[in-house]
Scaffold this active site. Structure first.
Site, PDB file in Angstrom:
ATOM      1  CG  ASP A 171      25.021  -0.329  24.436  1.00 26.29           C
ATOM      2  OD1 ASP A 171      26.158  -0.408  23.906  1.00 26.29           O
ATOM      3  OD2 ASP A 171      24.032   0.153  23.869  1.00 26.29           O
ATOM      4  CE  LYS A 224      28.840  -0.210  19.368  1.00 27.80           C
ATOM      5  NZ  LYS A 224      28.193  -0.721  18.133  1.00 27.80           N
ATOM      6  NE  ARG A 283      42.311  -8.163  16.720  1.00 30.38           N
ATOM      7  CZ  ARG A 283      42.470  -8.086  15.397  1.00 30.38           C
ATOM      8  NH1 ARG A 283      43.441  -7.320  14.911  1.00 30.38           N
ATOM      9  NH2 ARG A 283      41.680  -8.726  14.575  1.00 30.38           N
ATOM     10  CG  HIS A 303      41.527 -18.129  16.590  1.00 32.70           C
ATOM     11  ND1 HIS A 303      40.810 -17.779  17.719  1.00 32.70           N
ATOM     12  CD2 HIS A 303      40.862 -17.586  15.544  1.00 32.70           C
ATOM     13  CE1 HIS A 303      39.746 -17.076  17.369  1.00 32.70           C
ATOM     14  NE2 HIS A 303      39.762 -16.938  16.050  1.00 32.70           N
ATOM     15  CG  ASP A 304      45.087 -23.322  20.693  1.00 29.52           C
ATOM     16  OD1 ASP A 304      45.136 -23.430  21.923  1.00 29.52           O
ATOM     17  OD2 ASP A 304      45.602 -24.158  19.926  1.00 29.52           O
ATOM     18  CE1 TYR A 319      47.559 -15.647  18.843  1.00 25.17           C
ATOM     19  CE2 TYR A 319      46.010 -16.925  20.148  1.00 25.17           C
ATOM     20  CZ  TYR A 319      46.282 -15.841  19.358  1.00 25.17           C
ATOM     21  OH  TYR A 319      45.301 -14.927  19.077  1.00 25.17           O
ATOM     22  CG  ASP A 371      42.406 -20.987  23.119  1.00 30.33           C
ATOM     23  OD1 ASP A 371      43.211 -20.096  22.789  1.00 30.33           O
ATOM     24  OD2 ASP A 371      41.393 -21.263  22.455  1.00 30.33           O
TER      25      ASP A 371
END
Length: 385
Positions: free
Chosen positions: A64, A66, A89, A130-131, A134, A160
């Protein structure tokens, strides 16, 4: 584990698509891959994690991020790893306190592989995608399709997995070689848009030389040539025809019964519509399997278009053991094949967190484990096991 990467520890920060595929390939080649999963399932979860083949041969810990100890546990694992793979990202890992600067400060020989669509910098770097997005921008999608029709989606194989995961693996292994030679690690910025563009290198040369037409379906390898195309058969099946060289083309004509027919020359582009129509007419006269029997073992370069399930039963792939059954699932075997140190499919895909206690103990992070067990933070781990 055995294989050429035996003894190489890889830490995968859980993501989707190309990152898991890259880590699976490293696991297939013998690396000890530990996947860091979060307590909650991802938005694109595939369902039963024990059937997520991209996680075969790996172990899973749940952390976790966090939790106050979360980042420290991940960095502690990275201290003991040779490669880290992260597919978020740009900036996300840094905000969580587990980015490459923090990891390399503690482990200077670490290879930190970053898998993104747009890359770590550039105007689109922070934007979702997504793929399909790109490969569209990279120029790899536009040439795929029929003339007059839209581009056709090549699954997520070109982006991908081809332009992403495989380039990440090449980059990480190259950087690992440098790290073992010099002791210096580095960051591998593997962007799908870069890799997909790199895959089009041959076509960039053809375009520059005037040998590639920008319209879809007008070129030698995009279905424009009638001797490099897919044809329907009498039963609704399809055949892939790839008779490029003149000797193979001659064999194709012979087996089609067209050796003495009055047809345009092979490379007479103006005559291609006539050739295509004649080929289509002949191929439509028999079933796919009848044609397969006729062309089997010849140099006409004709093959049946098989489904995913049919491919597993093809005699050539059976003879090569291209597919193997492990933990009750028929699946692609390890590739490529090494003569002295072959890889192998490891254990079944783990339930997230199934290996938390074992990995933290084995990797020397038992103090964190004891604290977690003491305050209940390992509840997800116990439940998963």
């Amino acid at each position: 584990m055995s294989g050429p990467l035996a003894g190489v520890r890889v830490l995968e920060l859980a993501g989707i698509g190309p990152g898991p595929f890259a880590a699976m390939l490293l696991a297939d080649l013998g690396a000890d891959v530990v996947r860091v999963d979060r307590p909650e399932p991802g938005a694109l979860s595939v369902g039963d994690p024990r059937r997520d083949l991209l996680n075969r041969g790996k172990r899973s810990v749940v952390v976790d991020l966090k939790h106050p100890d979360g980042a420290e546990v991940v960095l502690g694992l990275a201290d003991r790893a040779a490669i880290v793979i992260e597919g978020w990202r740009p900036g996300v890992a840094e905000r969580l306190g587990i980015g490459p600067e923090a990891a390399l400060e503690r482990n200077p020989g670490l290879v930190y592989g970053r898998m993104t669509g747009w890359g770590q910098h550039g105007p689109l770097a922070p934007v979702a995608g997504h793929d399909i997005d790109y490969i569209a921008v990279a120029g790899a999608l536009h040439p795929i399709g029929r003339p007059g029709g839209p581009p056709q989606i090549p699954l997520n194989l070109v982006g991908d997995f081809g332009g992403g995961a495989l380039y990440l693996v090449v980059g990480c292994l190259a950087a690992l070689h440098v790290a073992r030679t010099t002791g210096r690690g580095q960051v591998v910025d593997a962007a799908i848009v870069d890799g997909a563009a790199h895959l089009t290198t041959m076509f960039a040369g053809l375009l520059a030389g005037g040998a590639w037409q920008p319209e879809r379906g007008r070129n030698l390898l995009d279905g424009g040539a009638p001797f490099y195309d897919v044809y329907p058969t009498a039963d609704g099946g399809h055949l892939a025809v790839g008779a490029l060289e003149p000797q193979f083309y001659a064999e194709l004509l012979r087996l089609l019964g067209l050796a003495d027919a009055d047809l345009p020359a092979q490379h007479d582009v103006a005559g291609w519509p006539v050739l295509r129509a004649r080929f289509a007419e002949v191929f439509a006269g028999r079933t796919r399997d009848e044609w397969t029997t006729l062309f089997e073992g010849t140099d006409a370069c004709v093959a049946p278009v098989l489904s995913l399930a049919e491919a597993q039963r093809h005699p050539h792939l059976v003879a090569r053991a291209t597919f193997e059954e492990h933990f009750g699932v028929r699946q692609p075997a390890v590739a490529p094949r090494l003569s002295q140190t072959p890889g192998a499919i490891g254990g079944s895909p783990p339930v997230p967190g199934a290996d938390t206690e074992a990995v933290l103990t084995e990797w020397g992070l038992g103090a964190h484990l004891r604290r977690w067990l003491g305050n209940g933070a390992a509840g997800q781990t116990q439940e998963a096991r």
